[in-house]
Design an enzyme around this catalytic site. Structure first.
Site, PDB file in Angstrom:
ATOM      1  CG  HIS A  39      40.516   5.774  18.102  1.00 63.21           C
ATOM      2  ND1 HIS A  39      40.629   4.191  18.121  1.00 63.21           N
ATOM      3  CD2 HIS A  39      39.346   5.939  17.656  1.00 63.21           C
ATOM      4  CE1 HIS A  39      39.477   3.799  17.960  1.00 63.21           C
ATOM      5  NE2 HIS A  39      39.082   4.765  17.723  1.00 63.21           N
ATOM      6  CD  GLN A 156      30.481   9.185  15.223  1.00 57.37           C
ATOM      7  OE1 GLN A 156      29.436   9.035  15.559  1.00 57.37           O
ATOM      8  NE2 GLN A 156      31.485   9.344  15.747  1.00 57.37           N
ATOM      9  CB  SER A 189      37.582  -0.658  16.142  1.00 55.96           C
ATOM     10  OG  SER A 189      38.244   0.086  16.659  1.00 55.96           O
TER      11      SER A 189
HETATM   12  P1  AMP Z   1      35.196   4.909  17.826  1.00 53.59           P
HETATM   13  O1  AMP Z   1      35.806   4.603  19.011  1.00 53.59           O
HETATM   14  O2  AMP Z   1      35.123   4.269  16.486  1.00 53.59           O
HETATM   15  O3  AMP Z   1      33.912   5.414  18.072  1.00 53.59           O
HETATM   16  O4  AMP Z   1      35.462   6.860  17.125  1.00 53.59           O
HETATM   17  C1  AMP Z   1      36.316   7.275  17.850  1.00 53.59           C
HETATM   18  C2  AMP Z   1      36.790   8.602  16.819  1.00 53.59           C
HETATM   19  O5  AMP Z   1      37.470   7.606  16.178  1.00 53.59           O
HETATM   20  C3  AMP Z   1      35.113   8.565  16.000  1.00 53.59           C
HETATM   21  O6  AMP Z   1      35.615  10.420  16.346  1.00 53.59           O
HETATM   22  C4  AMP Z   1      36.218   8.479  15.032  1.00 53.59           C
HETATM   23  O7  AMP Z   1      35.374   8.957  13.503  1.00 53.59           O
HETATM   24  C5  AMP Z   1      37.621   8.335  14.867  1.00 53.59           C
HETATM   25  N1  AMP Z   1      38.402   7.871  14.524  1.00 53.59           N
HETATM   26  C6  AMP Z   1      38.157   5.648  13.294  1.00 53.59           C
HETATM   27  N2  AMP Z   1      39.170   5.687  12.821  1.00 53.59           N
HETATM   28  C7  AMP Z   1      39.302   6.957  12.164  1.00 53.59           C
HETATM   29  C8  AMP Z   1      40.920   7.108  11.344  1.00 53.59           C
HETATM   30  N3  AMP Z   1      41.362   6.359  10.815  1.00 53.59           N
HETATM   31  N4  AMP Z   1      41.488   8.420  11.285  1.00 53.59           N
HETATM   32  C9  AMP Z   1      40.589   9.618  12.013  1.00 53.59           C
HETATM   33  N5  AMP Z   1      39.682   9.371  12.888  1.00 53.59           N
HETATM   34  C10 AMP Z   1      39.089   7.973  12.862  1.00 53.59           C
END
Ligand code: AMP
Length: 283
Positions: A39, A156, A189
């Site tokens: 994130h 997504q 997460s």
């Molecule tokens: P989430 O909180 O899981 O909905 O993720 C929020 C954003 O963070 C989304 O655009 C995810 O794709 C991005 N994200 C989650 N994990 C990673 C990662 N390991 N590397 C880059 N972006 C990430």
């Protein structure tokens, strides 16, 4: 960092900033909290590209299926606030459900050209429509110039681009690379639910994808996929949900690299009871 809970307050603040400086650019990073370095890499990207960075922390119920554990989603908000401050985030949008979906809001069905029914959509019906509804509301409230998404959730990013295409006033969608642990596991997460040993071992997913990318140069794609599947199947406790080569625009499955302009390998592997999502772009 300004922490704002009401949609109206956020719109008003951003409107007054725009009135003062019409050239100001706003970057937006939507998240569900429980922030990690993945994130934070999106935040770094936004801070470097836009004048003002808004991050949302909202666990969106409309993208969770009935059997998915919405209630158990981690909510370490104090730690998230600290991380966001350190990342130079300007505004944290921390709304309750009613601020995102007021009683006057009717949930929409977006014309996603079937993108929502493929890959993850097969086992998560309604998930991407839920994602689009929340993004639609955020884009309406914030009117960002850029919105930042991680390649980690590859489908997504494709769906978000489609939504942006459908909206009259939409941000430019920026996709940031997957942030990985040193040994290769994509940060998520969900990784906190893995044991320490499991977290180390789960690096086999990236090894398989990385090897597949190399193999796809020397053998045909179907053989390379088969080899990767065998490698993953041989890992104790691992079961493949799917491992597919897809067209990066339509998300249709492909069997050769020539079949599409862009090709990605997308996978979900169940390991220690956790659904681990990963992908790699082949071309
Ligand atoms: P989430 O909180 O899981 O909905 O993720 C929020 C954003 O963070 C989304 O655009 C995810 O794709 C991005 N994200 C989650 N994990 C990673 C990662 N390991 N590397 C880059 N972006 C990430």
């Amino acid at each position: 960092m300004n922490i704002i809970k009401a949609s109206k307050d956020l719109s008003n603040l951003l409107d007054s900033i725009r009135r003062e400086n019409p050239k100001v650019t706003i970057g937006f990073v939507p998240t569900m909290g429980a922030l990690h370095e993945g994130h934070l890499s999106l935040l770094t990207e936004s801070v470097s590209r836009a004048d003002i960075t808004v991050c949302s922390v909202f666990v969106n119920p409309t993208q969770f299926g009935e059997k998915e554990d919405l209630e158990k989603y981690p909510k370490p908000i104090e730690k998230d606030i600290e991380l966001l401050m350190r990342a130079n985030c300007d505004i944290l949008f921390l709304p309750e459900y009613g601020q995102v979906y007021p009683s006057t809001y009717t949930h929409q069905i977006f014309e996603l050209k079937g993108l929502d029914h493929k890959i993850e959509g097969v086992s998560r019906p309604g998930h991407f429509q839920g994602v689009c509804n929340v993004l639609f509301r955020f884009f309406e409230i914030i009117h960002p110039d850029f919105a930042f998404f991680g390649q980690k959730d590859f489908q997504q990013t494709v769906v978000a681009k489609r939504l942006a295409h459908l909206m009259e006033k939409a941000p430019y969608i920026v996709v940031a690379p997957i942030k990985r642990e040193a040994h290769g596991l994509a940060m998520s997460s969900r990784n906190v639910r893995l044991s320490d040993k499991g977290k180390m071992n789960a690096a086999f997913i990236y090894r398989a994808l990385h090897q597949l990318k190399e193999d796809a140069v020397e053998m045909n794609l179907v053989e390379a996929l088969q080899k990767a599947k065998q490698f993953i199947d041989a890992q104790k406790g691992a079961t493949i949900d799917y491992l597919l080569a897809v067209d990066t625009t339509t998300l249709d499955e492909v069997n050769t690299l020539d079949q599409a302009e862009g090709v990605a390998i997308v996978t979900v592997v169940n390991y220690e009871g956790v659904r681990l999502l990963d992908n790699i772009i082949l071309k």
